[in-house]
Write an enzyme that holds these catalytic residues in place. Structure first.
Site, PDB file in Angstrom:
ATOM      1  N   ARG A  57       4.917   3.170  11.861  1.00 13.18           N
ATOM      2  CA  ARG A  57       4.885   4.020  10.663  1.00 13.18           C
ATOM      3  C   ARG A  57       5.366   5.428  10.986  1.00 13.18           C
ATOM      4  O   ARG A  57       6.112   6.029  10.206  1.00 13.18           O
ATOM      5  CB  ARG A  57       3.467   4.064  10.088  1.00 13.18           C
ATOM      6  CG  ARG A  57       3.368   5.021   8.908  1.00 13.18           C
ATOM      7  CD  ARG A  57       2.040   4.964   8.207  1.00 13.18           C
ATOM      8  NE  ARG A  57       2.038   5.883   7.067  1.00 13.18           N
ATOM      9  CZ  ARG A  57       1.111   5.897   6.107  1.00 13.18           C
ATOM     10  NH1 ARG A  57       0.124   5.027   6.156  1.00 13.18           N
ATOM     11  NH2 ARG A  57       1.184   6.744   5.125  1.00 13.18           N
ATOM     12  N   TYR A  66       3.348   7.736  -7.129  1.00 12.97           N
ATOM     13  CA  TYR A  66       4.420   7.613  -6.145  1.00 12.97           C
ATOM     14  C   TYR A  66       5.778   8.020  -6.709  1.00 12.97           C
ATOM     15  O   TYR A  66       6.723   8.250  -5.944  1.00 12.97           O
ATOM     16  CB  TYR A  66       4.481   6.185  -5.599  1.00 12.97           C
ATOM     17  CG  TYR A  66       3.408   5.902  -4.583  1.00 12.97           C
ATOM     18  CD1 TYR A  66       3.654   6.053  -3.218  1.00 12.97           C
ATOM     19  CD2 TYR A  66       2.141   5.493  -4.977  1.00 12.97           C
ATOM     20  CE1 TYR A  66       2.666   5.805  -2.286  1.00 12.97           C
ATOM     21  CE2 TYR A  66       1.143   5.240  -4.050  1.00 12.97           C
ATOM     22  CZ  TYR A  66       1.413   5.404  -2.711  1.00 12.97           C
ATOM     23  OH  TYR A  66       0.428   5.163  -1.772  1.00 12.97           O
ATOM     24  N   HIS A  68       4.542   0.812  -6.832  1.00  8.17           N
ATOM     25  CA  HIS A  68       4.725   2.227  -6.515  1.00  8.17           C
ATOM     26  C   HIS A  68       5.897   2.843  -7.280  1.00  8.17           C
ATOM     27  O   HIS A  68       6.480   3.834  -6.847  1.00  8.17           O
ATOM     28  CB  HIS A  68       4.904   2.446  -5.001  1.00  8.17           C
ATOM     29  CG  HIS A  68       3.643   2.237  -4.230  1.00  8.17           C
ATOM     30  ND1 HIS A  68       3.559   2.412  -2.878  1.00  8.17           N
ATOM     31  CD2 HIS A  68       2.392   1.865  -4.629  1.00  8.17           C
ATOM     32  CE1 HIS A  68       2.339   2.167  -2.458  1.00  8.17           C
ATOM     33  NE2 HIS A  68       1.614   1.822  -3.517  1.00  8.17           N
ATOM     34  N   CYS A 103      -2.407  -3.858  -6.033  1.00  5.67           N
ATOM     35  CA  CYS A 103      -2.353  -2.420  -5.782  1.00  5.67           C
ATOM     36  C   CYS A 103      -3.346  -1.773  -6.728  1.00  5.67           C
ATOM     37  O   CYS A 103      -3.407  -2.135  -7.910  1.00  5.67           O
ATOM     38  CB  CYS A 103      -0.953  -1.869  -6.020  1.00  5.67           C
ATOM     39  SG  CYS A 103      -0.786  -0.084  -5.724  1.00  5.67           S
ATOM     40  N   ASP A 104      -4.134  -0.844  -6.222  1.00  3.21           N
ATOM     41  CA  ASP A 104      -5.172  -0.248  -7.057  1.00  3.21           C
ATOM     42  C   ASP A 104      -4.692   0.967  -7.823  1.00  3.21           C
ATOM     43  O   ASP A 104      -5.418   1.489  -8.674  1.00  3.21           O
ATOM     44  CB  ASP A 104      -6.386   0.124  -6.202  1.00  3.21           C
ATOM     45  CG  ASP A 104      -6.030   1.100  -5.088  1.00  3.21           C
ATOM     46  OD1 ASP A 104      -4.927   0.978  -4.539  1.00  3.21           O
ATOM     47  OD2 ASP A 104      -6.857   1.980  -4.765  1.00  3.21           O
ATOM     48  N   ASN A 133       2.269  -3.888   2.816  1.00  4.26           N
ATOM     49  CA  ASN A 133       3.321  -3.053   2.251  1.00  4.26           C
ATOM     50  C   ASN A 133       4.667  -3.313   2.909  1.00  4.26           C
ATOM     51  O   ASN A 133       4.718  -3.784   4.048  1.00  4.26           O
ATOM     52  CB  ASN A 133       2.938  -1.572   2.424  1.00  4.26           C
ATOM     53  CG  ASN A 133       1.990  -1.109   1.334  1.00  4.26           C
ATOM     54  OD1 ASN A 133       2.134  -1.480   0.180  1.00  4.26           O
ATOM     55  ND2 ASN A 133       1.024  -0.291   1.712  1.00  4.26           N
TER      56      ASN A 133
END
Length: 452
Positions: free
Chosen positions: A90, A244, A195, A165-166, A144
């Site tokens: 990441r 997002y 997103h 997805c919350d 993801n």
């Protein structure tokens, strides 16, 4: 019933287990298998879950394993939350892009594409194992980038894979609370990709309350989205954008602020998670409290580096709701109970389009209100997107599909095409540099992109 958690040594697992502990309906999950390749993390996670289960009657049995077939075999549900390449991957997703003055974020823009390239082959192989050893299982994907991974896995398992997805449901919940509405009587008009979506209507007892919210300075300003986007821009859109979309609408601001912060989100998480696992491995009693403290620090820094605060410092967003009840774990539990008990529920999920959003392919994964019951998942009819929404969704969906093709073919030139077509890259030259940088910095990407 059996639930297997792929990536079971990760930070999300206790939230899912807490949701299961609080569920006393029937049938319920009575066995949870944790799959992870890191035995030390598995050991730590079992210790955390054991402490969380104290005082609950008949807690689900926890079984750790490093064997994917053993984890999956006989499962009724599979929860997938893997991080291929770990947090070092990441960090590279972020820094390779930022070094080229392009957005570095794990799900949005080039960072998300690099993440997907190394993750798609792993998740497609997992889908094949699930098809062989648990053909009737539903897969709840939180790996993801969720939309891309869900679509790739659906090529193997069909509609039994759905992405959770919350963020959209959390927005609807926060609006209902702000306006004092009964959430059970609120119907959300939401559409997009993971997103990348817009709340276009909030219907309560047949009346759309969104226009009133948009006209109310105090109420709209009290929403985190009002802080992120500004009231004038939300009103110009006529809808509330997923948070997002900040990375699209304020791309240059986000890149500048991340660079100026001196620390990316991945940098912060890599440091704090490493500290946690090293300390937790040596710790006896109280490891669950240490996990809670670490999670609180994570939540307080959410999107901070992109919005002007140093990552890891003071809280800049909404207070963190308990995800075991209301976040992704709550969504996952809602899906499982709706299917296993035929308790019909409507949630915003990542599912196959099947004509739901006009202008996108039927087999594209989209994020829309979906009814779930014992017969599976059923996206609900919604109104047409406007040209701006359709245009952005179509461009990003094309990029997502090109990324899947690159990941499955191993073609570097296909990867360059995917990167170059992304609206947050917008340069063939930069795309080539991005692909070269990710291949050089991330071994798991290099292992996938072996062809021309």
């Amino acid at each position: 019933m059996k639930l297997s958690i792929l990536g079971g040594g990760g930070f999300r697992t206790p939230y899912v287990y807490q949701a299961l502990l609080r569920d006393q309906g029937s049938p319920r999950i009575d066995e949870v298998t944790l799959h992870d390749l890191d035995e030390q993390r598995l050991h730590t996670m079992v210790a955390i879950l054991t402490e969380l289960a104290a005082g609950y009657p008949d807690p689900p049995l926890v079984k750790p394993t490093t064997s994917l077939p053993a984890a999956v075999e006989g499962s009724d549900f599979v929860f997938a939350a893997l991080r291929v390449g770990g947090l070092e991957g990441r960090r590279c997703d972020e820094h390779v892009a930022l070094d080229l003055n392009v957005l570095g974020q794990e799900t949005t823009g080039p960072g998300g594409l690099a993440y997907a390239i190394r993750t798609v082959p792993v998740m497609v192989e997992a889908a094949r194992v699930i098809r062989e050893l648990a053909p009737d299982a539903y897969v709840l994907n939180f790996t993801n980038p969720a939309g891309i991974i869900t679509e790739a896995m659906q090529a193997v398992l069909g509609d039994r894979v759905l992405g959770i997805c919350d963020t959209p449901s959390g927005l609807g919940r926060r609006v209902a609370e702000l306006l004092g509405l009964d959430q059970s009587r609120v119907r959300l008009d939401y559409l997009g990709l993971n997103h990348l979506g817009w709340m276009r209507g909030i219907h309560h007892d047949g009346r759309d309350v969104l226009p009133g919210l948009l006209a109310d300075d105090a109420a709209l300003g009290a929403l985190e989205e009002g802080e992120i986007f500004g009231l004038d821009w939300i009103r110009a859109l006529g809808s509330i954008p997923n948070e997002y979309l900040y990375y699209y609408y304020f791309n240059r601001d986000a890149v500048r602020r991340i660079v100026e912060s001196g620390q990316t989100r991945g940098d912060f998480l890599a440091r704090t998670q490493d500290e946690f696992y090293r300390a937790a491995h040596r710790q006896g009693a109280g490891v669950a409290d240490r996990w809670r403290d670490t999670v609180a620090r994570r939540s307080a820094s959410y999107m901070a580096e992109a919005r002007g605060d140093a990552a890891g410092t003071g809280h800049v967003g909404r207070p963190e709701a308990d995800p075991a009840d209301q976040g992704y774990a709550g969504v996952a539990l809602g899906v499982m109970t709706a299917i296993s008990r035929n308790e019909r529920q409507t949630m915003i999920l990542n599912v196959r389009n099947n004509g739901t959003i006009a202008g996108l392919p039927d087999d594209a994964v989209v994020e829309v209100p979906t009814m779930v019951d014992a017969n599976g998942v059923h996206p609900l009819a919604i109104g047409r997107p406007d040209l701006h929404q359709l245009g952005l969704m179509a461009q990003v969906k094309n990029v997502e599909r090109a990324t899947i093709a690159a990941a499955l073919s191993g073609s570097r030139s296909a990867a360059v095409t995917a990167f170059a077509l992304h609206p947050l890259v917008d340069s063939v030259t930069v795309a080539r540099s991005l692909v070269a940088g990710y291949v050089a910095r991330i071994p798991q990407v290099a292992a996938v992109l072996t062809g021309r």
